[in-house]
Structure formats: structure tokens, C-alpha cells
Design a protein around this motif. Structure first.
Motif, PDB file in Angstrom:
ATOM      1  N   VAL A 168     -18.054  18.901  22.020  1.00  0.00           N
ATOM      2  CA  VAL A 168     -19.437  19.366  22.179  1.00  0.00           C
ATOM      3  C   VAL A 168     -20.176  18.499  23.181  1.00  0.00           C
ATOM      4  O   VAL A 168     -20.916  19.002  24.046  1.00  0.00           O
ATOM      5  N   LEU A 169     -19.983  17.192  23.091  1.00  0.00           N
ATOM      6  CA  LEU A 169     -20.629  16.277  24.037  1.00  0.00           C
ATOM      7  C   LEU A 169     -20.167  16.536  25.460  1.00  0.00           C
ATOM      8  O   LEU A 169     -20.981  16.567  26.399  1.00  0.00           O
ATOM      9  N   LEU A 170     -18.857  16.742  25.649  1.00  0.00           N
ATOM     10  CA  LEU A 170     -18.353  17.029  26.991  1.00  0.00           C
ATOM     11  C   LEU A 170     -18.878  18.365  27.512  1.00  0.00           C
ATOM     12  O   LEU A 170     -19.115  18.523  28.714  1.00  0.00           O
ATOM     13  N   GLY A 171     -19.062  19.332  26.610  1.00  0.00           N
ATOM     14  CA  GLY A 171     -19.632  20.602  27.037  1.00  0.00           C
ATOM     15  C   GLY A 171     -21.086  20.472  27.456  1.00  0.00           C
ATOM     16  O   GLY A 171     -21.531  21.148  28.395  1.00  0.00           O
ATOM     17  N   VAL A 172     -21.831  19.616  26.771  1.00  0.00           N
ATOM     18  CA  VAL A 172     -23.250  19.426  27.119  1.00  0.00           C
ATOM     19  C   VAL A 172     -23.397  18.830  28.519  1.00  0.00           C
ATOM     20  O   VAL A 172     -24.291  19.208  29.288  1.00  0.00           O
ATOM     21  N   VAL A 173     -22.516  17.889  28.863  1.00  0.00           N
ATOM     22  CA  VAL A 173     -22.603  17.239  30.174  1.00  0.00           C
ATOM     23  C   VAL A 173     -21.828  18.005  31.244  1.00  0.00           C
ATOM     24  O   VAL A 173     -21.654  17.505  32.354  1.00  0.00           O
ATOM     25  N   LYS A 174     -21.326  19.217  30.922  1.00  0.00           N
ATOM     26  CA  LYS A 174     -20.594  20.058  31.880  1.00  0.00           C
ATOM     27  C   LYS A 174     -19.365  19.355  32.434  1.00  0.00           C
ATOM     28  O   LYS A 174     -19.076  19.406  33.634  1.00  0.00           O
ATOM     29  N   PHE A 175     -18.622  18.682  31.540  1.00  0.00           N
ATOM     30  CA  PHE A 175     -17.460  17.928  31.986  1.00  0.00           C
ATOM     31  C   PHE A 175     -16.307  18.838  32.393  1.00  0.00           C
ATOM     32  O   PHE A 175     -15.357  18.391  33.042  1.00  0.00           O
ATOM     33  N   GLY A 176     -16.363  20.116  32.020  1.00  0.00           N
ATOM     34  CA  GLY A 176     -15.304  21.029  32.407  1.00  0.00           C
ATOM     35  C   GLY A 176     -15.168  21.208  33.900  1.00  0.00           C
ATOM     36  O   GLY A 176     -14.145  21.718  34.386  1.00  0.00           O
ATOM     37  N   LEU A 177     -16.195  20.790  34.648  1.00  0.00           N
ATOM     38  CA  LEU A 177     -16.123  20.874  36.101  1.00  0.00           C
ATOM     39  C   LEU A 177     -14.972  20.058  36.661  1.00  0.00           C
ATOM     40  O   LEU A 177     -14.434  20.383  37.737  1.00  0.00           O
ATOM     41  N   VAL A 178     -14.567  19.013  35.940  1.00  0.00           N
ATOM     42  CA  VAL A 178     -13.470  18.170  36.418  1.00  0.00           C
ATOM     43  C   VAL A 178     -12.179  18.976  36.514  1.00  0.00           C
ATOM     44  O   VAL A 178     -11.310  18.700  37.344  1.00  0.00           O
ATOM     45  N   GLY A 179     -12.026  20.003  35.657  1.00  0.00           N
ATOM     46  CA  GLY A 179     -10.805  20.794  35.672  1.00  0.00           C
ATOM     47  C   GLY A 179     -10.558  21.504  36.980  1.00  0.00           C
ATOM     48  O   GLY A 179      -9.408  21.821  37.306  1.00  0.00           O
ATOM     49  N   THR A 180     -11.605  21.777  37.732  1.00  0.00           N
ATOM     50  CA  THR A 180     -11.427  22.467  39.016  1.00  0.00           C
ATOM     51  C   THR A 180     -10.762  21.576  40.055  1.00  0.00           C
ATOM     52  O   THR A 180     -10.247  22.090  41.057  1.00  0.00           O
ATOM     53  N   TYR A 181     -10.758  20.265  39.840  1.00  0.00           N
ATOM     54  CA  TYR A 181     -10.159  19.348  40.795  1.00  0.00           C
ATOM     55  C   TYR A 181      -8.714  18.996  40.440  1.00  0.00           C
ATOM     56  O   TYR A 181      -8.074  18.227  41.167  1.00  0.00           O
ATOM     57  N   LEU A 182      -8.209  19.525  39.323  1.00  0.00           N
ATOM     58  CA  LEU A 182      -6.821  19.261  38.945  1.00  0.00           C
ATOM     59  C   LEU A 182      -5.893  20.170  39.742  1.00  0.00           C
ATOM     60  O   LEU A 182      -6.089  21.386  39.792  1.00  0.00           O
ATOM     61  N   SER A 183      -4.884  19.599  40.331  1.00  0.00           N
ATOM     62  CA  SER A 183      -3.963  20.374  41.148  1.00  0.00           C
ATOM     63  C   SER A 183      -3.066  21.233  40.262  1.00  0.00           C
ATOM     64  O   SER A 183      -2.844  20.941  39.085  1.00  0.00           O
ATOM     65  N   GLU A 184      -2.528  22.302  40.858  1.00  0.00           N
ATOM     66  CA  GLU A 184      -1.649  23.200  40.108  1.00  0.00           C
ATOM     67  C   GLU A 184      -0.369  22.501  39.651  1.00  0.00           C
ATOM     68  O   GLU A 184       0.068  22.720  38.507  1.00  0.00           O
ATOM     69  N   PRO A 185       0.281  21.646  40.480  1.00  0.00           N
ATOM     70  CA  PRO A 185       1.463  20.930  39.974  1.00  0.00           C
ATOM     71  C   PRO A 185       1.151  20.048  38.771  1.00  0.00           C
ATOM     72  O   PRO A 185       1.980  19.931  37.856  1.00  0.00           O
ATOM     73  N   LEU A 186      -0.045  19.434  38.747  1.00  0.00           N
ATOM     74  CA  LEU A 186      -0.409  18.593  37.611  1.00  0.00           C
ATOM     75  C   LEU A 186      -0.559  19.431  36.345  1.00  0.00           C
ATOM     76  O   LEU A 186      -0.079  19.049  35.267  1.00  0.00           O
ATOM     77  N   VAL A 187      -1.197  20.579  36.457  1.00  0.00           N
ATOM     78  CA  VAL A 187      -1.373  21.449  35.290  1.00  0.00           C
ATOM     79  C   VAL A 187      -0.024  21.947  34.791  1.00  0.00           C
ATOM     80  O   VAL A 187       0.242  21.993  33.572  1.00  0.00           O
ATOM     81  N   ARG A 188       0.871  22.325  35.725  1.00  0.00           N
ATOM     82  CA  ARG A 188       2.199  22.786  35.310  1.00  0.00           C
ATOM     83  C   ARG A 188       2.988  21.666  34.651  1.00  0.00           C
ATOM     84  O   ARG A 188       3.716  21.897  33.664  1.00  0.00           O
ATOM     85  N   ALA A 189       2.862  20.451  35.162  1.00  0.00           N
ATOM     86  CA  ALA A 189       3.575  19.315  34.575  1.00  0.00           C
ATOM     87  C   ALA A 189       3.079  19.046  33.152  1.00  0.00           C
ATOM     88  O   ALA A 189       3.880  18.796  32.242  1.00  0.00           O
ATOM     89  N   CYS A 190       1.774  19.114  32.950  1.00  0.00           N
ATOM     90  CA  CYS A 190       1.222  18.897  31.609  1.00  0.00           C
ATOM     91  C   CYS A 190       1.677  19.988  30.653  1.00  0.00           C
ATOM     92  O   CYS A 190       2.008  19.721  29.487  1.00  0.00           O
ATOM     93  N   THR A 191       1.706  21.232  31.123  1.00  0.00           N
ATOM     94  CA  THR A 191       2.150  22.339  30.275  1.00  0.00           C
ATOM     95  C   THR A 191       3.621  22.191  29.902  1.00  0.00           C
ATOM     96  O   THR A 191       4.015  22.396  28.741  1.00  0.00           O
ATOM     97  N   THR A 192       4.444  21.824  30.887  1.00  0.00           N
ATOM     98  CA  THR A 192       5.866  21.635  30.614  1.00  0.00           C
ATOM     99  C   THR A 192       6.100  20.475  29.661  1.00  0.00           C
ATOM    100  O   THR A 192       6.924  20.560  28.733  1.00  0.00           O
ATOM    101  N   ALA A 193       5.376  19.382  29.862  1.00  0.00           N
ATOM    102  CA  ALA A 193       5.517  18.227  28.969  1.00  0.00           C
ATOM    103  C   ALA A 193       5.092  18.580  27.542  1.00  0.00           C
ATOM    104  O   ALA A 193       5.732  18.154  26.574  1.00  0.00           O
TER     105      ALA A 193
END
Length: 244
Positions: free
Chosen positions: A114-139
Motif C-alpha cells: 500500500v505504501l509503495l502504491g501511494v508513492v507510485k513506486f510501480g513506475l520503476v517497473g517500466t525501467y526493468l529490461s525484458e531479459p531481467l523480467v524473463r530471468a526473474c520469471t524463470t528463476a
């Protein structure tokens, strides 16, 4: 009609899945049913997306289980057995405290989100590269598989002594797991070829669960072959006890 069939199918599958994920979190299986029900009701009234999936999740269950197992290990709940002066685990006290730990962990994570949502921290997700997201999903997927190997092979976390103690495996549990996996993989491969001739895909997961339940009950696999089963599921809401 398709939405109705989909909802009934997912609801039926969520019952055994919720209990299985509760075991991954080192909690009594009945609390998996609670987790499958209450979040869905809350999302029904307050959710903003009809595509989001609400309910139990394997990776989160494993992460919660790592906390509950670390903060409430079996060694903290040993009691002496009066008959032969040996120590045994007080299962009721251990499960009660583990539920309290899991509930506190869940509440704390919710407040952080809830705190991260209030400060709009989800914006950081737009800067994550696609290989990083795929690596996290695979892990996460690999971590999910590895965490369930002890149940597939029927290996107890306790240590064993004697010949081949490092590769101790309960063969009946392994055979049951392999048969279930083979049936599900085969059905997944056959469904694309049979889908033009069938009105609905073959619900292999549901069929596997029903068949395994009937075979386990009629064949008394727990008594005859020591294959662990979920056991009795208490009715009603369970009391969590007073938090420490």
C-alpha cells in the motif's frame, strides 16, 4: 456460458491447489482454503480488473513458508513422550504459531505494498529490461519446482542414517507422483490435436485429482504404503490463538 464454465472449473481446481500451496507455506491445509476464498470475495467488490488472478500462488507460498519454517522450527516445539521418554513435536502448538507468523508476514507485506502504491513506486517497473523480467520469471519457476521435489520423492526433511541415506526416497510416493506427471503431460500434448473434435478441452488436472483421491481412499495408500495424504479438513473457521 463460457465464463460460467471457466469459473466453475477454476473454483473446483482451486480447492486442492489451495491446500497444496498451504503445505508449501508450512501451514495446515485448511488455511489454503481460506486464502482461496476471502481474497476473491474482496476483489469481487473492490477489484478494478476482471483479468487479474486472485488466490494462492506457489512462489509466494514458498516465500512465506521460508519465514514460518525459520521462525517456528520443529525443535522449538518438542515435548517429552511419557511412555519412552523421547521427544515429539507438539503439532497443535507449532501450527498455531506458524499461522500467526504467516498472518503477521502477510499483513506487513500488504502495508508495504500500500505504501509503495501511494508513492507510485510501480513506475520503476517500466525501467526493468525484458531479459531481467524473463530471468526473474524463470528463476521463480525453477524455485517452485525445486521446493516441491521433497513431496514428489517423498523425502522427509529429517535426517536418515544408514546405507544410501543421502539418496533416501519413498518409492510409492515417487511412483504416484511420476504417474500423475506423465498423465498430465500426455493430456497437454493431446489436447491441441483433439480440440477440433471436442467441445471443451480434456480437464486432465481435475480427472487426475479425482482419480488419485478415489485410488488413495479405496486402496488405503496411507495405511498400506505410508503415502502421506492431507487428512481430515476441519469445518468452519479455525481460531488462530493469541499473537505473541
Amino acid at each position: 456460458m463460457s465464463d460460467l464454465i471457466f469459473g466453475i472449473s477454476v473454483g473446483i481446481m482451486h480447492l486442492p491447489q489451495g491446500m497444496a500451496y498451504a503445505l508449501l507455506a508450512w501451514l495446515p491445509p485448511v488455511f489454503g482454503l481460506y486464502t482461496s476464498l476471502y481474497p476473491t470475495l474482496i476483489c469481487f467488490f473492490f477489484g478494478t480488473s476482471r483479468h487479474i488472478s486472485i488466490g494462492t500462488f506457489a512462489v509466494l507460498s514458498i516465500m512465506v513458508g521460508s519465514v514460518t519454517e525459520r521462525l517456528a522450527p520443529d525443535v522449538d516445539f518438542l515435548k517429552l513422550n511419557g511412555t519412552n521418554v523421547t521427544a515429539e513435536v507438539d503439532v497443535a502448538a507449532r501450527n498455531s504459531y506458524r499461522v500467526q507468523v504467516a498472518a503477521a508476514t502477510t499483513l506487513l507485506c500488504g502495508l508495504i505494498q500500500v505504501l509503495l502504491g501511494v508513492v507510485k513506486f510501480g513506475l520503476v517497473g517500466t525501467y526493468l529490461s525484458e531479459p531481467l523480467v524473463r530471468a526473474c520469471t524463470t528463476a521463480a519457476a525453477l524455485h517452485d519446482v525445486v521446493a516441491q521435489l521433497k513431496s514428489i520423492f517423498g523425502v522427509s526433511p529429517a535426517r536418515f542414517n544408514g546405507l544410501l541415506s543421502l539418496v533416501y526416497t519413498h518409492l510409492p510416493t515417487l511412483v504416484a507422483s511420476l504417474v500423475s506427471l506423465v498423465l498430465q503431460i500426455a493430456a497437454k500434448e493431446l489436447n491441441p490435436f483433439l480440440s477440433p473434435r471436442l467441445p471443451v478441452p480434456i480437464p486432465v488436472e481435475l480427472i487426475t485429482i479425482m482419480a488419485a483421491t478415489l485410488i488413495s481412499n479405496c486402496g488405503h495408500l496411507n495405511r498400506n504404503y505410508s503415502i502421506q495424504v492431507v487428512g481430515e479438513i476441519p469445518s468452519g473457521r479455525q481460531h488462530l490463538g493469541r499473537c505473541k
